[in-house]
Design a protein around this motif. Structure first.
Motif, PDB file in Angstrom:
ATOM      1  N   HIS A 137       1.161   0.484   8.444  1.00 48.53           N
ATOM      2  CA  HIS A 137       1.588  -0.688   7.652  1.00 48.53           C
ATOM      3  C   HIS A 137       1.653  -0.396   6.154  1.00 48.53           C
ATOM      4  CE1 HIS A 137      -2.784  -0.569   7.542  1.00 48.53           C
ATOM      5  NE2 HIS A 137      -2.704  -1.223   6.381  1.00 48.53           N
ATOM      6  N   LEU A 138       1.056   0.726   5.717  1.00 49.40           N
ATOM      7  CA  LEU A 138       0.994   0.996   4.271  1.00 49.40           C
ATOM      8  C   LEU A 138       2.371   1.303   3.699  1.00 49.40           C
ATOM      9  CD1 LEU A 138      -2.182   3.274   3.946  1.00 49.40           C
ATOM     10  CD2 LEU A 138      -1.957   0.916   3.170  1.00 49.40           C
ATOM     11  N   PRO A 139       2.678   0.774   2.504  1.00 51.68           N
ATOM     12  CA  PRO A 139       3.938   1.151   1.863  1.00 51.68           C
ATOM     13  C   PRO A 139       3.908   2.631   1.479  1.00 51.68           C
ATOM     14  CG  PRO A 139       2.657  -0.335   0.460  1.00 51.68           C
ATOM     15  CD  PRO A 139       1.935  -0.239   1.757  1.00 51.68           C
ATOM     16  N   LYS A 140       5.079   3.237   1.441  1.00 54.72           N
ATOM     17  CA  LYS A 140       5.200   4.684   1.237  1.00 54.72           C
ATOM     18  C   LYS A 140       4.461   5.166  -0.020  1.00 54.72           C
ATOM     19  CE  LYS A 140       8.546   8.217   2.144  1.00 54.72           C
ATOM     20  NZ  LYS A 140       8.844   9.185   1.252  1.00 54.72           N
ATOM     21  N   ASP A 141       4.540   4.398  -1.108  1.00 54.47           N
ATOM     22  CA  ASP A 141       3.937   4.858  -2.362  1.00 54.47           C
ATOM     23  C   ASP A 141       2.407   4.803  -2.342  1.00 54.47           C
ATOM     24  OD1 ASP A 141       3.733   2.120  -2.416  1.00 54.47           O
ATOM     25  OD2 ASP A 141       4.506   1.863  -4.459  1.00 54.47           O
ATOM     26  N   GLN A 142       1.851   4.222  -1.281  1.00 55.57           N
ATOM     27  CA  GLN A 142       0.382   4.177  -1.189  1.00 55.57           C
ATOM     28  C   GLN A 142      -0.185   5.221  -0.228  1.00 55.57           C
ATOM     29  OE1 GLN A 142      -1.269   0.234  -0.473  1.00 55.57           O
ATOM     30  NE2 GLN A 142       0.171  -0.670  -1.942  1.00 55.57           N
ATOM     31  N   GLU A 191      13.790  11.271   0.583  1.00 56.95           N
ATOM     32  CA  GLU A 191      14.538  10.876   1.784  1.00 56.95           C
ATOM     33  C   GLU A 191      15.648  11.881   2.069  1.00 56.95           C
ATOM     34  OE1 GLU A 191      14.083   8.281   3.850  1.00 56.95           O
ATOM     35  OE2 GLU A 191      12.347   7.538   2.714  1.00 56.95           O
ATOM     36  N   HIS A 208      -4.297   9.498   5.053  1.00 54.76           N
ATOM     37  CA  HIS A 208      -3.612   8.558   5.942  1.00 54.76           C
ATOM     38  C   HIS A 208      -2.746   9.275   6.981  1.00 54.76           C
ATOM     39  CE1 HIS A 208      -4.009   5.904   2.173  1.00 54.76           C
ATOM     40  NE2 HIS A 208      -4.986   5.614   3.009  1.00 54.76           N
TER      41      HIS A 208
END
Length: 296
Positions: free
Chosen positions: A262-267, A188, A272
């Protein structure tokens, strides 16, 4: 390490030697704790410049990467710069994409074509056909050796007036032109091109401002920026030394595709995010080695 790993590592080590900005940026990233070591950098793509002449160009150079499992993807055309290009998807996600551009030599003025031919005619057969592509050392050596004699300063200047790309390739031959830091997976505060540009400028790097410092694809999914190539001392035929444009470092932000928002960042994985390239962006990135940028 695979043959491909060795070839890529040979390309990168020489690129670091020839482009001081690479180490400068990596060191600044380590100092600001963005990465721990150089290998933490994800390399979005590596780009090569070639000449559209018999035995050479895209059709020759691509054989190396196709042999290592790369897949040929979209065609891109740059009418103003008289270039064609393709990009190649890597055999697996840890490898960079490859981008190969080629000068449309037949579209240039006859006298410019003659200068180019006086060098490239020294190549009488496709050099890649003579290579054992499973021998990383041989491939590495090929990618870093000249295929024709050293140009004269007069020829280099004459080419540059018509096509700065032509002059660059006649001098540099097949050297890797640049590599690209993927910024979207950084931490970040640094993971957009806008934030990364701020970091670069704060650390004294000059950005290419052709078409704006941030080049954005029409769909908004691919954002790119690059440093301006540094001027390096180049030795020409007859021992003349002149300052010419070296190479640059590029930065890419591939945004998450709407269907994966919609996917969380770690996924999030490579598949994608926005894939491919954009001619409008690349057109301006090419100018990182052009005098309109290097003379600023």
């Amino acid at each position: 390490m695979s043959t491909l790993d060795n070839v890529l590592s040979g390309l990168m080590s020489r690129y670091r030697e020839r482009v001081p900005a690479v180490s400068g940026i990596v060191n600044a990233m380590i100092k600001e704790n963005i990465i721990q070591q150089p290998s933490d950098i994800e390399n979005d793509h590596i780009a090569f410049r070639t000449m559209g002449v018999p035995h050479l160009g895209i059709q020759s150079l691509e054989k190396i990467f196709l042999h290592y499992g790369y897949q040929k993807r979209d065609y891109l055309h740059f009418p103003e710069k008289k270039l064609d290009a393709y990009w190649y998807a890597p055999p697996s996600p840890q490898y960079p994409r490859i981008f190969i551009s080629e000068l449309r030599v037949n579209d240039l003025l006859p006298e410019i074509q003659q200068i180019i031919a006086s060098y490239t005619n020294e190549v009488t057969a496709d050099p890649v056909e003579q290579l054992n592509l499973d021998d990383a050392k041989a491939v590495d050596q090929f990618l870093h050796s000249g295929l024709w004699r050293l140009p004269t300063w007069q020829d280099f200047e004459a080419l540059g007036k018509q096509s700065e790309y032509a002059a660059w390739v006649i001098y540099n031959r097949y050297y890797l032109n640049h590599f690209t830091i993927s910024v979207h997976n950084l931490k970040e505060g640094y993971n957009t091109v806008a934030q990364f540009n701020e970091f670069l400028e704060r650390n004294g790097f000059t950005l290419n401002n052709a078409g704006g410092k941030i080049k954005t694809s029409p769909d908004g999914g691919l954002l790119q920026s690059s440093t301006v190539a540094e001027m390096i001392d180049a030795r020409f035929a007859g021992g003349d030394v002149h300052k010419i444009s070296g190479s640059y470092v590029e930065f890419a932000e591939r945004r998450v595709l709407p269907q994966f928002a919609h996917l969380p960042k770690d996924q999030l994985r490579r598949e994608h995010r926005r894939e491919g390239f954009e001619a409008g962006n690349a057109d301006k990135i090419f100018e990182s080695t052009y005098s309109s940028q290097t003379n600023r």
